[in-house]
Design an enzyme around this catalytic site. Structure first.
Site, mmCIF file in Angstrom:
data_model
loop_
_atom_site.group_PDB
_atom_site.id
_atom_site.type_symbol
_atom_site.label_atom_id
_atom_site.label_comp_id
_atom_site.label_asym_id
_atom_site.label_seq_id
_atom_site.Cartn_x
_atom_site.Cartn_y
_atom_site.Cartn_z
ATOM 1 N N SER A 69 -2.893 -3.420 0.457
ATOM 2 C CA SER A 69 -1.770 -4.337 0.671
ATOM 3 C C SER A 69 -2.262 -5.758 0.856
ATOM 4 O O SER A 69 -3.295 -5.970 1.510
ATOM 5 C CB SER A 69 -1.035 -3.948 1.966
ATOM 6 O OG SER A 69 0.163 -3.287 1.700
ATOM 7 N N CYS A 98 2.978 3.261 18.361
ATOM 8 C CA CYS A 98 3.454 4.551 18.874
ATOM 9 C C CYS A 98 4.466 4.381 19.991
ATOM 10 O O CYS A 98 5.139 5.320 20.366
ATOM 11 C CB CYS A 98 2.300 5.415 19.345
ATOM 12 S SG CYS A 98 1.470 4.744 20.769
ATOM 13 N N ASN A 125 -7.160 2.840 10.240
ATOM 14 C CA ASN A 125 -6.454 1.679 10.771
ATOM 15 C C ASN A 125 -6.361 1.677 12.296
ATOM 16 O O ASN A 125 -5.969 0.678 12.881
ATOM 17 C CB ASN A 125 -5.056 1.588 10.163
ATOM 18 C CG ASN A 125 -4.284 2.879 10.290
ATOM 19 O OD1 ASN A 125 -4.755 3.944 9.886
ATOM 20 N ND2 ASN A 125 -3.109 2.809 10.853
ATOM 21 N N GLN A 130 -7.496 -1.005 4.824
ATOM 22 C CA GLN A 130 -8.229 -1.699 5.886
ATOM 23 C C GLN A 130 -9.628 -2.130 5.432
ATOM 24 O O GLN A 130 -10.310 -2.852 6.152
ATOM 25 C CB GLN A 130 -8.341 -0.805 7.128
ATOM 26 C CG GLN A 130 -7.006 -0.459 7.774
ATOM 27 C CD GLN A 130 -6.354 -1.641 8.487
ATOM 28 O OE1 GLN A 130 -6.991 -2.657 8.776
ATOM 29 N NE2 GLN A 130 -5.074 -1.516 8.767
ATOM 30 N N HIS A 156 -0.930 -8.131 2.776
ATOM 31 C CA HIS A 156 -0.773 -8.714 4.118
ATOM 32 C C HIS A 156 -1.810 -8.246 5.129
ATOM 33 O O HIS A 156 -1.864 -8.762 6.246
ATOM 34 C CB HIS A 156 0.637 -8.467 4.653
ATOM 35 C CG HIS A 156 0.912 -7.052 5.060
ATOM 36 N ND1 HIS A 156 0.919 -6.656 6.368
ATOM 37 C CD2 HIS A 156 1.191 -5.947 4.334
ATOM 38 C CE1 HIS A 156 1.211 -5.356 6.426
ATOM 39 N NE2 HIS A 156 1.375 -4.910 5.198
ATOM 40 N N ALA A 183 0.826 -1.213 0.000
ATOM 41 C CA ALA A 183 0.000 0.000 0.000
ATOM 42 C C ALA A 183 0.858 1.261 0.000
ATOM 43 O O ALA A 183 0.527 2.242 -0.663
ATOM 44 C CB ALA A 183 -0.936 -0.007 1.210
ATOM 45 N N THR A 184 1.964 1.239 0.712
ATOM 46 C CA THR A 184 2.817 2.432 0.769
ATOM 47 C C THR A 184 3.260 2.838 -0.629
ATOM 48 O O THR A 184 3.168 4.018 -1.002
ATOM 49 C CB THR A 184 4.044 2.168 1.669
ATOM 50 O OG1 THR A 184 3.576 1.813 2.985
ATOM 51 C CG2 THR A 184 4.938 3.389 1.764
ATOM 52 N N THR A 192 10.735 -6.807 -12.426
ATOM 53 C CA THR A 192 10.238 -8.168 -12.568
ATOM 54 C C THR A 192 9.149 -8.452 -11.535
ATOM 55 O O THR A 192 9.299 -8.119 -10.363
ATOM 56 C CB THR A 192 11.404 -9.171 -12.388
ATOM 57 O OG1 THR A 192 12.366 -8.900 -13.403
ATOM 58 C CG2 THR A 192 10.928 -10.606 -12.510
HETATM 59 C C1 LIG Z 1 -0.841 -0.911 6.699
HETATM 60 C C2 LIG Z 1 -1.412 0.301 6.061
HETATM 61 C C3 LIG Z 1 -0.714 0.991 5.063
HETATM 62 C C4 LIG Z 1 0.667 0.600 4.598
HETATM 63 O O1 LIG Z 1 0.716 -0.699 4.109
HETATM 64 P P1 LIG Z 1 2.132 -1.380 3.782
HETATM 65 O O2 LIG Z 1 1.804 -2.774 3.502
HETATM 66 O O3 LIG Z 1 2.964 -1.200 5.020
HETATM 67 O O4 LIG Z 1 2.719 -0.642 2.637
HETATM 68 C C5 LIG Z 1 -1.321 2.101 4.510
HETATM 69 N N1 LIG Z 1 -2.542 2.500 4.906
HETATM 70 C C6 LIG Z 1 -3.237 1.869 5.860
HETATM 71 C C7 LIG Z 1 -4.587 2.366 6.240
HETATM 72 C C8 LIG Z 1 -2.696 0.754 6.468
HETATM 73 O O5 LIG Z 1 -3.390 0.137 7.424
#
Ligand SMILES: *Cc1c(COP(=O)(O)O)cnc(C)c1O
Length: 395
Positions: free
Chosen positions: A201, A327, A153, A181, A203, A73-74, A240
């Protein structure tokens, strides 16, 4: 110890579903081809990627060619924000975000400012919701992009995606949503929803780490790539392909599509059960975030007369939870999300985020509830403030 650890930190990351892992394994061994190669090994890898792209598109109601694979996501957020802003630079220079966005959005907005762009950060109310009138007023004739998260999140607050999207359409600005999320937890259909770009993302939805998606509406949205090279992903994201991770993400999306509705119902019931336990046994609790418009698996609670760091420490080996988003490491104590919601620092510091997920059981919720109640009671016994207030109540 960690065998008995109850994992309620599913907003940080989720366990990869065993069905996802199974699907990935051959692509680490026999099926190791590079999808750009023309021989059968390469062709099969390319086919696996296109099958996964269809699975991802299927979850979102998108067309496969609107799906761009990234590292997470980043990266998707960075590509969406800076890619769009750069591409439409002659049209304008203005980006709008909210104060409670993930750091990936806030820091990218800073980067845009450093490059000479303008950024407006919208405030939120005590539930973590933006005011649509604030958004309406913030849009000017040089606004290019609005980026607002679909689900927070930390506190789980949901954005009215359709309303925000309609407003952006009316005003002719692009709308990106960090839906990390939301995707895989709640339904979302870009064929009817006026959203132009979406990031998420793998994960966070029982897929592997290191893989993400940027959805972009085609052909309406264009962007300048940030990583160039071999021209993969229509030239929008060269490099790739991470074939095993992409295959895993595809299966994770397929599973979510079929299971998320039932899962959301189950998580909602578990969440209510946890809240009832806490509420029944403890006074001085505050629910953070919106009571109704929130992620089914999210519960964020502040505990009066308790030191937040001490509470996390007391629970550390029993219940895996967070206080805000990581935090403790940053050392600042209070979460900037809770602070933006107008919650004073002491209450914000003494808060726990429970993130329930696919593998959370009824028994775990009961055990976790009891562990939190016991830890809070113990800490309050040691708190002079609490003792004082109890005495006041007695007299
Ligand atoms: C975890 C998260 C991200 C970042 O995801 P990555 O997998 O670390 O790049 C961005 N936005 C929200 C709301 C998230 O919970």
């Amino acid at each position: 110890m960690s065998q008995n650890l109850i994992y309620l930190d599913n907003h940080s990351t989720t366990r990869c579903d065993p069905r996802v892992l199974d699907a990935m394994l051959p692509y680490f061994s026999e099926e190791y081809g590079n999808p750009s190669s023309l021989h059968p090994l390469g062709r099969r890898a390319a086919q696996a990627i296109e099958a996964a792209r269809e699975q991802v598109a299927g979850l979102l109601g998108a067309a496969p060619r609107e799906i761009v694979f990234t590292s997470g996501a980043t990266e998707s957020i960075s590509l969406a924000l800076l890619g769009v802003l750069q591409h439409y630079r002659t049209r304008g220079d203005h980006l709008i975000v909210a104060a409670t966005e993930h750091k990936a959005v806030l820091e990218t907005a800073h980067q845009w400012q450093d490059e000479g762009g303008r950024v407006t950060v919208l405030p939120v109310d005590s539930y973590g919701c933006i005011d649509l009138d604030d958004l309406r007023r913030a849009i000017d004739d040089r606004t290019v992009l609005v980026s607002l998260m679909a689900a927070n999140n930390e506190v789980g607050t949901l954005l009215p995606l359709a309303e925000v999207g309609r407003l952006c359409r009316e005003r002719g600005v692009f709308f990106h949503s960090d839906a990390t999320q939301w995707v895989g937890k709640l339904p979302l259909d870009v064929s009817s929803l006026p959203v132009d770009l979406l990031s998420f993302s793998g994960h966070k939805m029982y897929g592997p780490k290191g893989i993400g998606v940027l959805y972009l509406r085609r052909p309406e949205v264009r962007l300048t790539p940030r990583q160039v090279g071999g021209g993969q992903e229509h030239g929008l994201r060269a490099g790739t392909h991470a074939v095993p991770l992409i295959v895993g993400l595809g299966v994770a999306c397929d599973l979510a599509k079929h299971e998320m509705n039932a899962e959301a119902q189950r998580l909602l019931a578990l969440r209510e059960r946890l809240w009832t336990t806490l509420h029944h046994h403890l006074e001085g609790l505050h629910l953070n975030g919106h009571p109704l418009h929130r992620l089914p698996g999210n519960l964020n609670v502040s505990f009066e007369w308790v030191n937040g760091a001490a509470l996390l420490l007391a629970l550390r080996n029993q219940v895996a939870v967070s206080s805000g988003a990581a935090c403790i490491e940053s050392g600042t104590g209070a979460s900037y999300v809770l602070r933006a919601m107008g919650i004073e620092a002491s209450r914000a510091e003494a808060s726990l985020r429970f993130g329930l997920g696919r593998y959370t059981t009824d028994e775990e919720i009961d055990q976790a509830g009891q562990a939190v109640v016991a830890a809070v009671r113990k800490l309050r016994q040691q708190s002079p403030l609490y003792q004082m207030q109890q005495q006041l109540l007695r007299t």
